[in-house]
Design a protein around this motif. Structure first.
Motif, PDB file in Angstrom:
ATOM      1  N   VAL A 181      80.209  73.505-162.856  1.00 57.13           N
ATOM      2  CA  VAL A 181      81.299  73.651-161.889  1.00 57.13           C
ATOM      3  C   VAL A 181      80.753  73.390-160.488  1.00 57.13           C
ATOM      4  O   VAL A 181      79.658  73.843-160.144  1.00 57.13           O
ATOM      5  CB  VAL A 181      81.902  75.072-161.944  1.00 57.13           C
ATOM      6  CG1 VAL A 181      82.968  75.256-160.861  1.00 57.13           C
ATOM      7  CG2 VAL A 181      82.495  75.352-163.322  1.00 57.13           C
ATOM      8  N   ALA A 182      81.506  72.667-159.688  1.00 53.77           N
ATOM      9  CA  ALA A 182      81.182  72.487-158.269  1.00 53.77           C
ATOM     10  C   ALA A 182      82.384  72.927-157.445  1.00 53.77           C
ATOM     11  O   ALA A 182      83.516  72.510-157.716  1.00 53.77           O
ATOM     12  CB  ALA A 182      80.833  71.035-157.968  1.00 53.77           C
ATOM     13  N   ILE A 183      82.137  73.798-156.474  1.00 56.11           N
ATOM     14  CA  ILE A 183      83.189  74.246-155.556  1.00 56.11           C
ATOM     15  C   ILE A 183      82.859  73.674-154.187  1.00 56.11           C
ATOM     16  O   ILE A 183      81.827  74.014-153.603  1.00 56.11           O
ATOM     17  CB  ILE A 183      83.254  75.785-155.471  1.00 56.11           C
ATOM     18  CG1 ILE A 183      83.354  76.419-156.863  1.00 56.11           C
ATOM     19  CG2 ILE A 183      84.416  76.211-154.584  1.00 56.11           C
ATOM     20  CD1 ILE A 183      84.659  76.186-157.581  1.00 56.11           C
ATOM     21  N   ASP A 184      83.712  72.794-153.685  1.00 57.38           N
ATOM     22  CA  ASP A 184      83.408  72.121-152.415  1.00 57.38           C
ATOM     23  C   ASP A 184      84.402  72.487-151.336  1.00 57.38           C
ATOM     24  O   ASP A 184      85.613  72.447-151.545  1.00 57.38           O
ATOM     25  CB  ASP A 184      83.408  70.610-152.588  1.00 57.38           C
ATOM     26  CG  ASP A 184      83.147  69.915-151.262  1.00 57.38           C
ATOM     27  OD1 ASP A 184      82.053  70.112-150.696  1.00 57.38           O
ATOM     28  OD2 ASP A 184      84.047  69.197-150.791  1.00 57.38           O
ATOM     29  N   MET A 185      83.866  72.826-150.151  1.00 52.01           N
ATOM     30  CA  MET A 185      84.689  73.149-148.994  1.00 52.01           C
ATOM     31  C   MET A 185      84.404  72.245-147.814  1.00 52.01           C
ATOM     32  O   MET A 185      84.883  72.478-146.712  1.00 52.01           O
ATOM     33  CB  MET A 185      84.480  74.621-148.608  1.00 52.01           C
ATOM     34  CG  MET A 185      85.200  75.557-149.541  1.00 52.01           C
ATOM     35  SD  MET A 185      84.431  77.164-149.795  1.00 52.01           S
ATOM     36  CE  MET A 185      82.929  76.798-150.647  1.00 52.01           C
ATOM     37  N   VAL A 186      83.588  71.203-148.030  1.00 54.92           N
ATOM     38  CA  VAL A 186      83.147  70.341-146.932  1.00 54.92           C
ATOM     39  C   VAL A 186      83.897  69.025-146.901  1.00 54.92           C
ATOM     40  O   VAL A 186      84.348  68.563-145.853  1.00 54.92           O
ATOM     41  CB  VAL A 186      81.620  70.080-147.032  1.00 54.92           C
ATOM     42  CG1 VAL A 186      81.166  69.192-145.873  1.00 54.92           C
ATOM     43  CG2 VAL A 186      80.850  71.390-147.024  1.00 54.92           C
ATOM     44  N   LEU A 246      77.777  75.084-158.533  1.00 59.34           N
ATOM     45  CA  LEU A 246      77.330  74.607-157.224  1.00 59.34           C
ATOM     46  C   LEU A 246      78.376  74.972-156.182  1.00 59.34           C
ATOM     47  O   LEU A 246      79.558  74.696-156.368  1.00 59.34           O
ATOM     48  CB  LEU A 246      77.126  73.093-157.260  1.00 59.34           C
ATOM     49  CG  LEU A 246      76.834  72.395-155.920  1.00 59.34           C
ATOM     50  CD1 LEU A 246      75.498  72.853-155.347  1.00 59.34           C
ATOM     51  CD2 LEU A 246      76.875  70.878-156.088  1.00 59.34           C
ATOM     52  N   VAL A 247      77.944  75.596-155.087  1.00 62.64           N
ATOM     53  CA  VAL A 247      78.865  75.987-154.005  1.00 62.64           C
ATOM     54  C   VAL A 247      78.389  75.340-152.716  1.00 62.64           C
ATOM     55  O   VAL A 247      77.256  75.585-152.273  1.00 62.64           O
ATOM     56  CB  VAL A 247      78.913  77.518-153.832  1.00 62.64           C
ATOM     57  CG1 VAL A 247      79.818  77.893-152.655  1.00 62.64           C
ATOM     58  CG2 VAL A 247      79.404  78.194-155.109  1.00 62.64           C
ATOM     59  N   THR A 248      79.218  74.514-152.086  1.00 67.57           N
ATOM     60  CA  THR A 248      78.876  73.932-150.790  1.00 67.57           C
ATOM     61  C   THR A 248      79.436  74.802-149.664  1.00 67.57           C
ATOM     62  O   THR A 248      80.281  75.661-149.895  1.00 67.57           O
ATOM     63  CB  THR A 248      79.418  72.498-150.665  1.00 67.57           C
ATOM     64  OG1 THR A 248      80.857  72.529-150.622  1.00 67.57           O
ATOM     65  CG2 THR A 248      78.968  71.642-151.851  1.00 67.57           C
TER      66      THR A 248
END
Length: 367
Positions: A253-258, A185-187
């Protein structure tokens, strides 16, 4: 700089007032780096932050002599990062003494080398992860901060690689240990780093990517760039939608930039022994992690501060850049350039990012 130097202020929105003489002087000046008479100082254009939270000043800076292991590079393109804007506001982790030239990454050509330089030579095409000073016609850089651009990779694409793709490789490979077939998951999926994450996860690590963004247009772009599915989290609940897309399993996997609530929903979207990597807080809110969420499904919460690896583990830092260059040359990944500005439009470029108009990488052209 003396009063005789030609200066210009780039206004963000309404133009800033300048005297007619200075405005005319700027308009007549060549855009190329200039050299003075033999023995005299050399000058080049640079974007200067002279006062925090003010528009940048575009003027001439003198080029100092090279020290051992230093290299003078003519800049072709430099990337615009949110960290550059934070630095000009005085809000970035690494404070810069005023005045300074912002710009964390660039591509260009080696113009001159100092003593004891063995990594590059005059004429080499290079990229740099400098931390600052990229928004200028020329930069003086230590040789260890330069990597050669492989044949066939254009300057514009190369300038978009260091921060976004270096972060993507480090987050997905070194931190999250992403495996083929896993769901990622990519935010903030349509931003420069978000699209880099999608590109690397889907085309290098062969993962299934769910892209999460704040508009339908951004979701469509993420799908075009390699995502298998998308979620517009301004319209639906991110956790519930991810649950549907994964048949109730969740993501590996989750990649969060928020940050903020988006981070917490991504955390709750993890499957058993899933991993979440926080890369930034573009939403402005730094979340607190409920530890029980880590315990219940044995998940891991990780962080990536890519630039810190340059100091703490240079081999990992360098490997992330070399991976980005190699896979770009091989055609497996390709940076998405969303907008190109001229140096004198640097404040407009910053506004393009802060007003969330940008998709992919925003770059500044010096040529």
């Amino acid at each position: 700089m003396g009063p005789g130097r030609a200066l210009a202020l780039c206004g963000a929105g309404a133009p800033l007032a300048l005297s007619p003489a200075r405005t005319a002087s700027w308009g007549r000046r060549s855009s190329a780096p200039r050299a003075r008479a033999p023995g005299g100082p050399r000058f080049y254009r640079a974007a200067l932050c002279t006062e925090l939270q003010r528009p940048l000043l575009i003027g001439e800076a003198a080029a100092r002599p090279l020290r051992p292991r230093q290299v003078r590079v003519g800049v072709h393109f430099c990337g615009v990062n949110f960290a550059d804007i934070l630095a000009c506001r005085g809000q970035y982790q690494e404070k810069q003494p005023l005045p300074f030239t912002p710009g964390m990454e660039f591509s260009g050509v080696v113009l001159e080398t100092g003593e004891n330089v063995s990594i590059v030579k005059e004429g080499d095409r290079v990229i740099c992860a400098s931390g600052s000073q990229a928004m200028a016609d020329e930069c003086i850089i230590d040789q260890k901060d330069l990597w050669q651009i492989p044949e066939g990779v254009p300057f514009q694409e190369a300038a978009a690689l260091p921060v976004s793709y270096g972060t993507a490789f480090l987050a997905l490979e070194h931190r999250a240990c992403t495996k083929p077939g896993e769901t990622v998951l990519v935010t903030a999926a349509a931003g420069a780093t978000g699209l880099a994450m999608i590109d690397v996860a889907s085309h290098v690590f062969q993962a299934k990517v769910i892209a999460a963004a704040g508009s339908d247009d951004k979701c469509r772009l993420a799908l075009q760039r390699g995502a298998a599915a998308s979620v517009n989290y301004s319209q639906v609940d991110l956790k519930e939608e991810v649950k549907k897309l994964t048949d109730g399993r969740g993501v590996d996997v989750a990649i969060d930039m928020v940050g903020g609530d988006v981070f917490l929903k991504a955390l709750r979207s993890l499957t058993w022994e899933g991993r979440i990597v926080t890369v930034g807080f573009s939403g402005g809110s730094i979340p607190s992690i409920p530890a029980n969420l880590l315990l219940l499904k044995n998940v891991s919460a990780l962080g990536v501060y890519w630039g810190r690896y340059k100091e703490q583990d240079f081999s990992v830092f360098s490997r992330s850049l070399m991976s980005a260059l190699r896979h770009t040359q091989e055609g497996r990944i390709q940076p998405h350039i969303g907008a190109v500005f001229k140096l004198e439009e640097v404040n407009e470029a910053f506004c393009h990012v802060t007003q969330r108009k940008s998709t992919g990488k925003v770059v500044i052209s010096l040529k």
